[in-house]
Design an enzyme around this catalytic site. Sequence first.
Site, PDB file in Angstrom:
ATOM      1  N   CYS A  82     -20.468  10.609 -31.200  1.00 14.28           N
ATOM      2  CA  CYS A  82     -21.875  11.225 -31.394  1.00 14.28           C
ATOM      3  C   CYS A  82     -21.111  12.354 -32.520  1.00 14.28           C
ATOM      4  CB  CYS A  82     -21.717  12.680 -30.132  1.00 14.28           C
ATOM      5  SG  CYS A  82     -21.733  11.893 -28.913  1.00 14.28           S
ATOM      6  N   CYS A 163     -17.771  10.244 -20.778  1.00 17.71           N
ATOM      7  CA  CYS A 163     -18.668  10.953 -21.858  1.00 17.71           C
ATOM      8  C   CYS A 163     -19.936  11.033 -21.433  1.00 17.71           C
ATOM      9  CB  CYS A 163     -18.556   9.328 -22.476  1.00 17.71           C
ATOM     10  SG  CYS A 163     -19.215   9.475 -23.811  1.00 17.71           S
ATOM     11  N   GLN A 288     -30.090  -4.096 -25.147  1.00 18.72           N
ATOM     12  CA  GLN A 288     -30.352  -3.362 -25.814  1.00 18.72           C
ATOM     13  C   GLN A 288     -29.488  -2.120 -25.129  1.00 18.72           C
ATOM     14  OE1 GLN A 288     -32.025  -1.862 -28.220  1.00 18.72           O
ATOM     15  NE2 GLN A 288     -32.972  -3.436 -28.537  1.00 18.72           N
ATOM     16  N   TYR A 317     -36.887 -12.967 -35.274  1.00 16.70           N
ATOM     17  CA  TYR A 317     -34.913 -11.778 -34.795  1.00 16.70           C
ATOM     18  C   TYR A 317     -35.229 -11.499 -33.220  1.00 16.70           C
ATOM     19  CZ  TYR A 317     -34.956 -11.252 -39.855  1.00 16.70           C
ATOM     20  OH  TYR A 317     -34.807 -11.627 -41.365  1.00 16.70           O
ATOM     21  N   GLU A 338     -34.218 -16.291 -33.344  1.00 19.83           N
ATOM     22  CA  GLU A 338     -33.155 -16.138 -33.332  1.00 19.83           C
ATOM     23  C   GLU A 338     -32.467 -16.749 -33.434  1.00 19.83           C
ATOM     24  OE1 GLU A 338     -31.510 -12.522 -32.763  1.00 19.83           O
ATOM     25  OE2 GLU A 338     -29.928 -13.559 -32.604  1.00 19.83           O
ATOM     26  N   CYS A 414     -34.647  -0.782 -37.495  1.00 20.21           N
ATOM     27  CA  CYS A 414     -33.069   0.411 -37.113  1.00 20.21           C
ATOM     28  C   CYS A 414     -32.379   1.294 -38.156  1.00 20.21           C
ATOM     29  CB  CYS A 414     -32.015  -0.700 -36.301  1.00 20.21           C
ATOM     30  SG  CYS A 414     -31.954  -1.781 -37.322  1.00 20.21           S
TER      31      CYS A 414
HETATM   32  N1  SAH Z   1     -35.653  -7.844 -30.956  1.00 23.91           N
HETATM   33  C1  SAH Z   1     -34.100  -7.711 -29.666  1.00 23.91           C
HETATM   34  C2  SAH Z   1     -33.020  -7.455 -30.858  1.00 23.91           C
HETATM   35  C3  SAH Z   1     -32.887  -7.088 -32.692  1.00 23.91           C
HETATM   36  S1  SAH Z   1     -31.306  -6.784 -33.044  1.00 23.91           S
HETATM   37  C4  SAH Z   1     -34.513  -7.023 -28.785  1.00 23.91           C
HETATM   38  O1  SAH Z   1     -35.005  -6.481 -29.034  1.00 23.91           O
HETATM   39  O2  SAH Z   1     -33.332  -7.400 -28.371  1.00 23.91           O
HETATM   40  C5  SAH Z   1     -31.860  -8.518 -34.415  1.00 23.91           C
HETATM   41  C6  SAH Z   1     -31.059  -9.146 -33.882  1.00 23.91           C
HETATM   42  O3  SAH Z   1     -31.351  -9.773 -35.190  1.00 23.91           O
HETATM   43  C7  SAH Z   1     -29.714  -9.880 -33.381  1.00 23.91           C
HETATM   44  O4  SAH Z   1     -30.349 -10.159 -31.886  1.00 23.91           O
HETATM   45  C8  SAH Z   1     -29.054 -10.594 -34.146  1.00 23.91           C
HETATM   46  O5  SAH Z   1     -28.919 -11.903 -33.842  1.00 23.91           O
HETATM   47  C9  SAH Z   1     -30.301 -11.463 -34.997  1.00 23.91           C
HETATM   48  N2  SAH Z   1     -29.993 -12.005 -36.088  1.00 23.91           N
HETATM   49  C10 SAH Z   1     -29.531 -11.817 -37.535  1.00 23.91           C
HETATM   50  N3  SAH Z   1     -30.228 -12.187 -38.807  1.00 23.91           N
HETATM   51  C11 SAH Z   1     -30.915 -13.193 -37.936  1.00 23.91           C
HETATM   52  C12 SAH Z   1     -31.577 -13.991 -39.024  1.00 23.91           C
HETATM   53  N4  SAH Z   1     -31.148 -14.036 -40.979  1.00 23.91           N
HETATM   54  N5  SAH Z   1     -32.446 -15.045 -38.390  1.00 23.91           N
HETATM   55  C13 SAH Z   1     -33.065 -14.353 -36.708  1.00 23.91           C
HETATM   56  N6  SAH Z   1     -32.045 -14.083 -35.855  1.00 23.91           N
HETATM   57  C14 SAH Z   1     -31.286 -13.552 -36.984  1.00 23.91           C
END
Ligand code: SAH
Length: 457
Positions: A82, A163, A288, A317, A338, A414
């Site tokens: 934190c 924590c 998450q 992603y 992904e 993010c």
């Molecule tokens: N939408 C998902 C995860 C988001 S985190 C959720 O909410 O749970 C971002 C994700 O992108 C991760 O899982 C990571 O492995 C993936 N990632 C990273 N680079 C990438 C790329 N070039 N192409 C596809 N996925 C990728």
Amino acid sequence: MEFKKNQIVELYIDDIGNEGEGIGHIDGYALFLKDAVIGDKVRAKIIKTKKNYGFARVEEVIEASKDRVSPRCSKARQCGGCTLQHLAYEKQLEYKFNKVKNCLERIGGLENIEEKMEPILGMEEPFYYRNKAQFPVGYDKEGNLITGFYAGRTHHIIDCTHCMIQHPVNEQILLKVLDYMKKNNITAYDEKTHKGLVRHIVTRVGFKTGEIMVCLVVNGSKKNLRNLEMLVDSLTEVEGMTSICVNINKEKTNRILGSKIEEVYGKPYIYDYIGNVKYQIGPLSFFQVNPTQTKVLYEKAMEYADLKGEETVWDLYCGIGTISLFLAQKAKKVYGVEIVKEAIDDARLNAKMNGFDNAEFFVGKAEEVLPREYEKNGVYADTIVVDPPRKGCDSKLLETMVKMAPKRIVYVSCDPATLARDLKVLSEQGYEVEKVCAVDQFSHSSHVETVVRLKRK
Ligand code: SAH
């Protein structure tokens, strides 16, 4: 005025930096101070100087800002976790809202963006919210076995079994593991010598199901854990204990988990829900970490996607398909992409388990899979959702998205800086930012999550 290391200065904090640190100025020279709040007057010791700015450490708060609160956790200042506990929660939210706004204006070149920004969605109770914890195990100066968290920017372990942002059940688990280790002379791992056995205690809790997983990461195997049944007997006294396993990590690495799992008790996974969608979570699965706010975030993404039931949606992603399956509840067809194969295995399993036959997944880089599918197979999208890691979307991917010309794009981010960079590209290529909403997924840290809705002009 010249500043030197170890010099003591008095200054007023007038700004907040990118990581939530306080910033003060003396004759135009900026000093960055961890644990300082806008409005504080502090006495500080300079620890590092550069030409135009430096870093200092708060020695004493002479006059406290009205936004300052005393952290609930006694280890908050030392702990690297934190960084904002001393800032009143509504001020943390204000800071995050402004961080998004400033990035979108300055980096994204989006004028009057505030008119399109909804109020930030914060937590009602911003404590005990995390469902996953990774506690390093080691020794204190006197040689006592301890567990807790790393201090900021080092691997020095701070003894902390309670924590304030983890699920409260963790304390019971940690004390039981330490007790077992002491009674059986089980050693903790030492990074410097690469000797010793137990590296980390990893826990996961299903907030809705109440199921708990404990995974000991060891520099060896479960055979080295003497009288393991004693630990199992003790841990299974904890209500909800569903899965106990060992993860093997014999590498000299900062990576916490190795790739091999040995089962010890129960199933090698737990279940949890986000909204109505059920997910299976193994020790190596990405999931998450703030389930309460993940629901808030995904509901916002759903609202922005505005699905009527006939749409084809691409979720880029997609991780284990968390957003994909949320969308699949309302879309005709969802395609997820992904890069991590194991995550796609989970995504497919989760789709099946929830009875979705309208979700399909691809393993690969989004910036390779989407252009390939578009050029070879002429795939189409009504809506594209992206949720990239901190570095944002690849330019080749943005280019293909623009060519595919979906009516709507929902961008989940993010990192507001890379979000702003990508929105600039999309705004120059025919898309208009309609709405922006920041969500607080990581209370007491400087991180902020943002959802943006874009429409094709
Ligand atoms: N939408 C998902 C995860 C988001 S985190 C959720 O909410 O749970 C971002 C994700 O992108 C991760 O899982 C990571 O492995 C993936 N990632 C990273 N680079 C990438 C790329 N070039 N192409 C596809 N996925 C990728």
